[in-house]
Motif scaffolding. Structure first.
Motif, PDB file in Angstrom:
ATOM      1  N   HIS A   1      34.658  18.533  47.633  1.00  0.00           N
ATOM      2  CA  HIS A   1      33.457  18.501  46.803  1.00  0.00           C
ATOM      3  C   HIS A   1      33.163  19.947  46.406  1.00  0.00           C
ATOM      4  N   VAL A   2      33.198  20.243  45.119  1.00  0.00           N
ATOM      5  CA  VAL A   2      32.940  21.605  44.638  1.00  0.00           C
ATOM      6  C   VAL A   2      31.548  22.028  45.095  1.00  0.00           C
TER       7      VAL A   2
ATOM      8  N   ALA B   1      45.167  21.627  52.425  1.00  0.00           N
ATOM      9  CA  ALA B   1      44.438  21.617  53.692  1.00  0.00           C
ATOM     10  C   ALA B   1      43.850  22.999  54.004  1.00  0.00           C
ATOM     11  N   ALA B   2      44.625  24.049  53.782  1.00  0.00           N
ATOM     12  CA  ALA B   2      44.152  25.399  54.111  1.00  0.00           C
ATOM     13  C   ALA B   2      42.900  25.767  53.315  1.00  0.00           C
ATOM     14  N   CYS B   3      42.922  25.503  52.009  1.00  0.00           N
ATOM     15  CA  CYS B   3      41.754  25.834  51.170  1.00  0.00           C
ATOM     16  C   CYS B   3      40.553  24.967  51.532  1.00  0.00           C
ATOM     17  N   ASN B   4      40.768  23.668  51.676  1.00  0.00           N
ATOM     18  CA  ASN B   4      39.656  22.764  51.955  1.00  0.00           C
ATOM     19  C   ASN B   4      39.010  23.081  53.301  1.00  0.00           C
ATOM     20  N   LEU B   5      39.814  23.344  54.312  1.00  0.00           N
ATOM     21  CA  LEU B   5      39.252  23.614  55.631  1.00  0.00           C
ATOM     22  C   LEU B   5      38.602  24.986  55.710  1.00  0.00           C
ATOM     23  N   SER B   6      39.116  25.967  54.960  1.00  0.00           N
ATOM     24  CA  SER B   6      38.476  27.283  54.992  1.00  0.00           C
ATOM     25  C   SER B   6      37.186  27.280  54.163  1.00  0.00           C
TER      26      SER B   6
ATOM     27  N   THR C   1      29.533  26.725  49.109  1.00  0.00           N
ATOM     28  CA  THR C   1      29.667  26.673  47.655  1.00  0.00           C
ATOM     29  C   THR C   1      30.804  27.628  47.293  1.00  0.00           C
ATOM     30  N   LEU C   2      31.249  27.589  46.046  1.00  0.00           N
ATOM     31  CA  LEU C   2      32.332  28.488  45.638  1.00  0.00           C
ATOM     32  C   LEU C   2      31.930  29.952  45.790  1.00  0.00           C
ATOM     33  N   ALA C   3      30.674  30.274  45.490  1.00  0.00           N
ATOM     34  CA  ALA C   3      30.198  31.660  45.621  1.00  0.00           C
ATOM     35  C   ALA C   3      30.189  32.103  47.082  1.00  0.00           C
ATOM     36  N   GLU C   4      29.702  31.245  47.969  1.00  0.00           N
ATOM     37  CA  GLU C   4      29.680  31.574  49.404  1.00  0.00           C
ATOM     38  C   GLU C   4      31.093  31.722  49.938  1.00  0.00           C
ATOM     39  N   TRP C   5      31.974  30.855  49.482  1.00  0.00           N
ATOM     40  CA  TRP C   5      33.370  30.900  49.940  1.00  0.00           C
ATOM     41  C   TRP C   5      34.047  32.182  49.463  1.00  0.00           C
TER      42      TRP C   5
ATOM     43  N   PHE D   1      36.039  36.281  51.493  1.00  0.00           N
ATOM     44  CA  PHE D   1      37.310  36.965  51.301  1.00  0.00           C
ATOM     45  C   PHE D   1      37.166  38.473  51.423  1.00  0.00           C
ATOM     46  N   GLY D   2      35.962  39.010  51.175  1.00  0.00           N
ATOM     47  CA  GLY D   2      35.730  40.444  51.253  1.00  0.00           C
ATOM     48  C   GLY D   2      36.596  41.187  50.257  1.00  0.00           C
ATOM     49  N   VAL D   3      37.130  42.336  50.671  1.00  0.00           N
ATOM     50  CA  VAL D   3      37.981  43.113  49.778  1.00  0.00           C
ATOM     51  C   VAL D   3      39.431  42.664  49.871  1.00  0.00           C
ATOM     52  N   GLU D   4      39.747  41.894  50.895  1.00  0.00           N
ATOM     53  CA  GLU D   4      41.113  41.386  51.024  1.00  0.00           C
ATOM     54  C   GLU D   4      41.323  40.231  50.057  1.00  0.00           C
ATOM     55  N   PRO D   5      42.572  40.010  49.649  1.00  0.00           N
ATOM     56  CA  PRO D   5      42.822  38.876  48.760  1.00  0.00           C
ATOM     57  C   PRO D   5      42.635  37.551  49.516  1.00  0.00           C
TER      58      PRO D   5
END
Length: 140
Positions: free
Chosen positions: A95-96, A115-120, A125-129, A133-137
């Motif tokens: 759910h976006v 699975a990796a993206c959904n669980l992380s 929300t997309l902004a919170e997610w 990531f910080g400065v790392e990719p």
């Protein structure tokens, strides 16, 4: 003391009364086990799309948000099982706008995700997610 017809154990008479106050020949533990087995068998016989629909309808109701039926298979096939976030192989739906943040359980709010993206991402929300990531990719 009474003896359960299913497990054969002696139990107090209070264990042989159903929730509706009716007498039973099976103890409370055996009735619970039989009920759980019945529910498991019921869901096992359903198609994956129907099982998914019932589960998400119940989840949306628990969050108090709108639910409109959609097909998990159709969404994954439309996106060719490609993760909307990293392009990997998608096996989950995400759910976006998370249900816990008031997002609707409708097809327009759902994208396939690996699975990796959904669980992380979880209930972010997309902004919170993106902030995680910080400065790392990103991890993908």
């Amino acid at each position: 003391m009474r003896v359960c017809r299913l497990c054969g154990r002696g139990r107090p008479a209070s264990e042989f009364v159903t929730a509706k106050g009716k007498p039973s020949s099976a103890c409370k533990a055996c009735r619970r086990k039989a009920q759980a087995q019945h529910i498991q068998n019921y869901y096992r016989r359903l198609s994956p799309d129907e099982r998914h629909r019932l589960t998400h309808k119940r989840r949306a109701k628990s969050y108090g948000v709108e639910h409109v039926a959609y097909s998990r298979t159709v969404i994954l096939e439309r996106w060719r099982h490609t993760c909307a976030y990293c392009g990997g192989f998608a096996t989950h739906l995400d759910h976006v706008e998370p249900l816990s943040k008031g997002g609707a359980d409708v097809e327009a709010n759902i994208v396939p995700a690996c699975a990796a993206c959904n669980l992380s991402k979880g209930a972010k929300t997309l902004a919170e997610w993106a902030e995680t990531f910080g400065v790392e990719p990103p991890p993908f």
